[in-house]
Design an enzyme around this catalytic site. Sequence first.
Site, mmCIF file in Angstrom:
data_model
loop_
_atom_site.group_PDB
_atom_site.id
_atom_site.type_symbol
_atom_site.label_atom_id
_atom_site.label_comp_id
_atom_site.label_asym_id
_atom_site.label_seq_id
_atom_site.Cartn_x
_atom_site.Cartn_y
_atom_site.Cartn_z
ATOM 1 C CG ASP A 265 15.138 -0.326 -6.249
ATOM 2 O OD1 ASP A 265 15.506 -0.374 -5.057
ATOM 3 O OD2 ASP A 265 15.873 0.043 -7.174
ATOM 4 N N GLY A 266 13.673 -1.977 -3.285
ATOM 5 C CA GLY A 266 14.098 -3.127 -2.484
ATOM 6 C C GLY A 266 15.538 -3.550 -2.734
ATOM 7 C CE LYS B 20 21.207 -1.242 3.913
ATOM 8 N NZ LYS B 20 21.921 -0.326 4.802
ATOM 9 N N GLY C 293 12.809 -1.816 4.238
ATOM 10 C CA GLY C 293 12.307 -1.669 2.875
ATOM 11 C C GLY C 293 13.077 -2.496 1.865
ATOM 12 N NE ARG C 294 18.230 -0.009 1.153
ATOM 13 C CZ ARG C 294 19.207 0.714 0.649
ATOM 14 N NH1 ARG C 294 19.702 0.394 -0.522
ATOM 15 N NH2 ARG C 294 19.665 1.740 1.308
ATOM 16 C CG ASP D 27 15.233 5.661 10.293
ATOM 17 O OD1 ASP D 27 15.159 6.866 10.617
ATOM 18 O OD2 ASP D 27 15.638 5.292 9.181
ATOM 19 C CG ASN D 28 19.668 5.150 9.808
ATOM 20 O OD1 ASN D 28 19.033 4.147 9.475
ATOM 21 N ND2 ASN D 28 19.878 6.152 8.988
ATOM 22 N NE ARG E 182 16.466 -0.960 11.953
ATOM 23 C CZ ARG E 182 17.349 -0.671 11.020
ATOM 24 N NH1 ARG E 182 17.628 0.581 10.765
ATOM 25 N NH2 ARG E 182 17.931 -1.614 10.330
ATOM 26 N NE ARG F 297 22.437 -4.345 8.451
ATOM 27 C CZ ARG F 297 21.827 -3.166 8.340
ATOM 28 N NH1 ARG F 297 22.503 -2.080 8.026
ATOM 29 N NH2 ARG F 297 20.544 -3.067 8.527
HETATM 30 P P1 AMP Z 1 18.166 4.480 4.998
HETATM 31 O O1 AMP Z 1 18.207 5.951 4.722
HETATM 32 O O2 AMP Z 1 18.984 3.646 4.041
HETATM 33 O O3 AMP Z 1 18.433 4.157 6.433
HETATM 34 O O4 AMP Z 1 16.682 4.039 4.694
HETATM 35 C C1 AMP Z 1 15.544 4.620 5.256
HETATM 36 C C2 AMP Z 1 14.362 3.749 4.986
HETATM 37 O O5 AMP Z 1 14.153 3.628 3.579
HETATM 38 C C3 AMP Z 1 14.473 2.335 5.506
HETATM 39 O O6 AMP Z 1 13.207 1.935 5.899
HETATM 40 C C4 AMP Z 1 14.957 1.576 4.307
HETATM 41 O O7 AMP Z 1 14.664 0.209 4.391
HETATM 42 C C5 AMP Z 1 14.204 2.265 3.183
HETATM 43 N N1 AMP Z 1 14.900 2.167 1.909
HETATM 44 C C6 AMP Z 1 16.058 2.768 1.564
HETATM 45 N N2 AMP Z 1 16.402 2.444 0.307
HETATM 46 C C7 AMP Z 1 15.440 1.614 -0.164
HETATM 47 C C8 AMP Z 1 15.214 0.942 -1.403
HETATM 48 N N3 AMP Z 1 16.061 1.038 -2.430
HETATM 49 N N4 AMP Z 1 14.099 0.197 -1.507
HETATM 50 C C9 AMP Z 1 13.231 0.090 -0.498
HETATM 51 N N5 AMP Z 1 13.380 0.695 0.673
HETATM 52 C C10 AMP Z 1 14.469 1.451 0.860
HETATM 53 MG MG MG Z 2 18.323 3.032 7.809
#
Ligand code: AMP
Ligand code: MG
Length: 494
Positions: free
Chosen positions: A125-126, A113, A92-93, A252-253, A183, A176
């Site tokens: 917001d990416g 990232k 997502g970002r 997903d992590n 994943r 990164r």
């Molecule tokens: P995370 O909890 O950081 O592993 O993120 C879970 C999911 O949410 C992943 O698909 C990320 O890419 C997405 N994500 C987290 N933060 C953002 C953000 N600020 N904008 C867009 N996507 C996000």
């Molecule tokens: Mg993640």
Amino acid sequence: MRTLEQLHFSNSYAGLPDTFHTRLRPTPLEGSRLLSFNPAAAALLDLDPAEAQRPEFTRYLSGAAPLPGSEPLAALYAGHQFGHYVPQLGDGRAILLGEVQNSRGERWEMQLKGAGLTPYSRQGDGRAVLRSSIREYLAGEAMHGLGIPTTRALCLFGSDEEVWRETLEKGALLVRLAPSHVRFGSFEVFYYRRQFEPLRRLTDYVIEHHYPQLGDEDDRYLALFREVTARTARLIALWQAVGFAHGVMNTDNMSILGLTLDYGPYAFLDDYDPGLICNHSDYQGRYAFDRQPAVAHWNLSRLGQALLPLLDGTPQAAAERANAVLGEYQEIYARHYHAAMAEKLGLRDTQPGDAALMGELLGLLAADHVDYTGFFRALGRCDSAAEAINVPLRDLFLQRDAYDRWAAAYTARLRAEQSDDAARRQAMDRVNPKYILRNYLAQQAISRAEQGDYDEIGRLLRLLQAPFDEHPDLAAYAAPPPDWGRRLTISCSS
Ligand code: AMP
Ligand code: MG
């Protein structure tokens, strides 16, 4: 040593069909500037560290200009978040620039990232904020310094761009590196969509590029599952032994390569608190420190399920074989964990009472809130000829009698294997770090960076890349947290 323009790109993930990703350009981050650069990671790319001085470095790597040879994309994946399946996540970002092949034949994916919106951004917001980017930047290198498999980081950019979280913050961008960012959730997305051809394609891709030794196995998909199970079991054993809580072990992590991936509200234990919940949104304690081994097993069962359609034989036979592989997890985990703990205790051979000796120690450390890292480092300096170990270790405990009993058993155990104190101390100092990335240390670097002073980031980076060395000038960084730095709640917004 290469310049940025000479990096040797070989983009295998971009070569997969469109089902797997979306090609796109990063959205430039306004006012990007380089805050920290990591020469150790540059070496993985054969990149000349002097390149960091060029203005193009910031332009290419913060997404303002296309890096020659790169083919940027955002990858699709799904995942189980806190036990619930979320059918579409994806980068997502994060934007994958491509894969750089180094002179040793290794491929390293370069990922930005915080590089802007993608089709998978959902409500986000990416962007990534400065504090969480600093935490991820330092954590990857700290884990690597500790010898624990992890993604790496090349550099960190700050910016003038305002990003709204609980309050207004500044956007940042992390570059990164990992051999692959695939994943468990990358497989789950196709399994739940019943898209078994892409599922097979992805699995073949992972085997070809990352587990080539499995290509000739009879049931190579099962062999992959077995290998990922073993790597994950080892990874979690190393986390538990060093005292690392990930905080968000969603599928997903979970890296298909057994790397520590996606650093959010993680914590390295200060005092030994097995039930530590470091993610303040984890109301149920699903990802508490001592639940990590069980959670990894559950996550592996989600991966195994996603691979079922690819396994040989009837569905029932396939499920039985996948379950049998999963059944190996506990034993592999326990073997690695006990080996790591025995090393921490400086034991060379194995004796029947060792597990009890470790268990009693952990119980005491927990009951008396003893600093985990500090204790083991100090233990390396004890005199095995003594009937019990006194100052300064004894002073860490409230239950002095219980501690004395343990210490007497421990020194007797050392004498039983004719432990040589000098050699043992050396060996223990190679596995018991003096320095870890305590939350308060990260917080100090963040607070200073938010005031425009980035030196602390570099200082911590260098310290944590060699956490077993003494660094006499930085000895204060080994201290347990001051009052303000205990139990810092780390927001999972990032
Ligand atoms: P995370 O909890 O950081 O592993 O993120 C879970 C999911 O949410 C992943 O698909 C990320 O890419 C997405 N994500 C987290 N933060 C953002 C953000 N600020 N904008 C867009 N996507 C996000
Ligand atoms: Mg993640």
